[in-house]
Scaffold this motif. Sequence first.
Motif, mmCIF file in Angstrom:
data_model
loop_
_atom_site.group_PDB
_atom_site.id
_atom_site.type_symbol
_atom_site.label_atom_id
_atom_site.label_comp_id
_atom_site.label_asym_id
_atom_site.label_seq_id
_atom_site.Cartn_x
_atom_site.Cartn_y
_atom_site.Cartn_z
ATOM 1 N N ILE A 178 7.140 12.824 -106.053
ATOM 2 C CA ILE A 178 6.864 13.279 -107.419
ATOM 3 C C ILE A 178 5.368 13.213 -107.751
ATOM 4 O O ILE A 178 4.809 14.194 -108.273
ATOM 5 C CB ILE A 178 7.684 12.466 -108.442
ATOM 6 C CG1 ILE A 178 9.182 12.750 -108.279
ATOM 7 C CG2 ILE A 178 7.235 12.760 -109.870
ATOM 8 C CD1 ILE A 178 9.581 14.185 -108.541
ATOM 9 N N PRO A 179 4.660 12.105 -107.501
ATOM 10 C CA PRO A 179 3.234 12.085 -107.837
ATOM 11 C C PRO A 179 2.435 13.141 -107.080
ATOM 12 O O PRO A 179 1.480 13.712 -107.627
ATOM 13 C CB PRO A 179 2.796 10.674 -107.438
ATOM 14 C CG PRO A 179 4.049 9.857 -107.478
ATOM 15 C CD PRO A 179 5.123 10.781 -107.015
ATOM 16 N N ASN A 342 13.874 5.098 -104.057
ATOM 17 C CA ASN A 342 13.187 4.927 -102.770
ATOM 18 C C ASN A 342 12.229 6.085 -102.546
ATOM 19 O O ASN A 342 12.642 7.239 -102.438
ATOM 20 C CB ASN A 342 14.218 4.868 -101.636
ATOM 21 C CG ASN A 342 13.569 4.528 -100.294
ATOM 22 O OD1 ASN A 342 12.418 4.842 -100.057
ATOM 23 N ND2 ASN A 342 14.332 3.891 -99.426
ATOM 24 N N GLU A 343 10.951 5.778 -102.514
ATOM 25 C CA GLU A 343 9.916 6.801 -102.357
ATOM 26 C C GLU A 343 9.067 6.517 -101.114
ATOM 27 O O GLU A 343 7.933 6.973 -101.012
ATOM 28 C CB GLU A 343 9.026 6.828 -103.614
ATOM 29 C CG GLU A 343 8.382 8.164 -103.877
ATOM 30 C CD GLU A 343 7.752 8.226 -105.257
ATOM 31 O OE1 GLU A 343 7.909 9.244 -105.935
ATOM 32 O OE2 GLU A 343 7.113 7.240 -105.672
ATOM 33 N N ASP A 344 9.652 5.780 -100.146
ATOM 34 C CA ASP A 344 8.872 5.372 -98.973
ATOM 35 C C ASP A 344 8.395 6.569 -98.157
ATOM 36 O O ASP A 344 7.218 6.704 -97.858
ATOM 37 C CB ASP A 344 9.700 4.448 -98.073
ATOM 38 C CG ASP A 344 9.862 3.061 -98.662
ATOM 39 O OD1 ASP A 344 9.150 2.761 -99.638
ATOM 40 O OD2 ASP A 344 10.687 2.295 -98.163
ATOM 41 N N GLY A 377 -2.967 8.620 -102.234
ATOM 42 C CA GLY A 377 -2.187 7.395 -102.328
ATOM 43 C C GLY A 377 -1.404 7.400 -103.626
ATOM 44 O O GLY A 377 -1.970 7.627 -104.702
ATOM 45 N N SER A 378 -0.091 7.183 -103.530
ATOM 46 C CA SER A 378 0.716 7.247 -104.747
ATOM 47 C C SER A 378 2.103 6.706 -104.460
ATOM 48 O O SER A 378 2.455 6.383 -103.325
ATOM 49 C CB SER A 378 0.841 8.695 -105.236
ATOM 50 O OG SER A 378 1.626 9.455 -104.326
ATOM 51 N N ALA A 408 2.712 4.282 -110.925
ATOM 52 C CA ALA A 408 2.053 5.235 -111.828
ATOM 53 C C ALA A 408 0.603 5.521 -111.448
ATOM 54 O O ALA A 408 -0.072 6.273 -112.140
ATOM 55 C CB ALA A 408 2.101 4.702 -113.267
ATOM 56 N N SER A 409 0.124 4.938 -110.374
ATOM 57 C CA SER A 409 -1.271 5.166 -109.979
ATOM 58 C C SER A 409 -1.358 6.258 -108.920
ATOM 59 O O SER A 409 -0.437 6.454 -108.117
ATOM 60 C CB SER A 409 -1.889 3.876 -109.446
ATOM 61 O OG SER A 409 -1.212 3.449 -108.271
#
Length: 559
Positions: A178-179, A342-344, A377-378, A408-409
């Motif tokens: 998503i980011p 899970n966003e690994d 990086g996110s 959120a970064s």
Amino acid sequence: MALLKHDVIIVGSGAGGAMAAYELTKAGIQVLLLEAGRDYDPLTETPMFHRNADAPLLGSGNVDKDFGFYDATVDGGWTVPDEPYTSAEGSDFMWWRSRMLGGRTNHWGRYSLRFSEHDFKGKSRDGLGADWPFEYKDIAPWYDKTEALVGVCGTNTGLDDMPDSAPGVLQPPPKPRIPELLVAAAAKKLGIPLAPMHRAVLTQPLDNRAKCFYASPCGRGCSIGAAFQTTTSLLPMAKATGKLEVITNAMVRAIDTNAEGKVTGLSYIDKTTATEHKLSARVVILAASACESARLLLNSKSPKHPQGLANSSKQVGRNLMDSTGAGIGAQIPLLRNRPRYNEDGHTANHLFVPWWGHEAQARGELNFPRGYHFEIGSGFSAPGSWVSGNFQGYGKALKDEAKANYGASVSFALRGEMLPNDDCYMEIDDQVSDKWGIPVAKFHWRWSQHEINQVAHGLQTAKDILTTMGAEVGELPEPEKAILKGGQIIHEVGTTRMGESPQDSVTNQWGQTWDCANLFVMDAGVFASNPHKNCTLTIMTLAMRNANWLAGQIQQGVL
């Protein structure tokens, strides 16, 4: 001391050395490979499922483990016990040594971007640096072979900075996070493309290696072989031919030559017994890393080679380059308090920002040559010893703020091309030796205005993207202070560069040294330039191509 006979001796077991060993043994040639570090088996030594919370310092780095407690580098880093190096006054260069079987392939980022026609002929375009002695079309089929053998995921984009692979070569990439999609939308408004990162991580099974199951950071090593490293692929494949012997803890002192100046073999020190041994071979290949191979050549002086071996051009140790590096990040309001999941993925960025400025440079609109890219990086990741964000207060309010900003970064890591300059080179420090009495490398380093201008442009571009995403970025740092140190990106190249003439280069296009026909270099030292892309794919591709050529020379009796 016994005098042994081998067809080919290779120094170094990383990307270049292991690929050369694979290609030569596949052709039926007997190979002895020497590694200065210890044996390493990722099948038994990889802490894939260990949590940062269970590690000392919550897994964070220290002087012994630069990239964290679980980093796959077992004995190496920028500081290696008993192996110092020095820097000239006013220079600040960091030299990474892995000192393990498989070298840096055990812990590299696995970014696998092809160099393009722009990268191989930069001097023809802008008059700076040096051209490579071949064109992209000459190496494109070898990129296909390497990507298929290694296992690279990604897609053909049609972008001029990302040459297409042949149909069916690339494995499917993982879905964007998503980011990253938010970054892509913001960048598109600024006319900047994003693309799937090409990465040496399997998304489909290959030979006896499993596909990635998106569970552990690749920097720890990979016991299932999904994240490419030579210790789970090329080295076992070469050993399976019965033609490869490996000696670890073998610190090479010098390359040996006869009275006519021809290479006859080498001398090495067994680090476990502190005894010296001599080996003979028809051919010696240096693949110890750019600066280590140059160090060996400069330390291999003889009456026929008084300036160091293969150094009649006086270019050994010169043309030292690293990638530029700088970083910037911010909290994105739209990403606060989003649902947890899970966003690994395969741990590194699934999308990245390739260089988009070739046309602007051709029009003279930029104040720097060549290009850079952004690694993003996110996302949600395993908590470590720190939480990003400028948080205030204590108790529940502090916890709620930390939770809101988890995931959120967004950060941008700039990686750019450096041009060679007269202030960046390495030599031998005759006043300092390592534990084994071998004179050490001494580094000279200074970024040029080209790189400073590039970083300034990159920081502003990253700020523009972050601001478009709704972030508050603030004042940018001065580029002279933001740019990372030489060697810090661990992409050092160029110290034994290839070329078309023995007057201004060390090797020909096959990595064969001009001065000694049976001495080859097959690491990043032969790079004629240092494009903004990770070196490893091109190291392996050149090693496959050049070792294939060498095998033909041996089989024909030329060498």
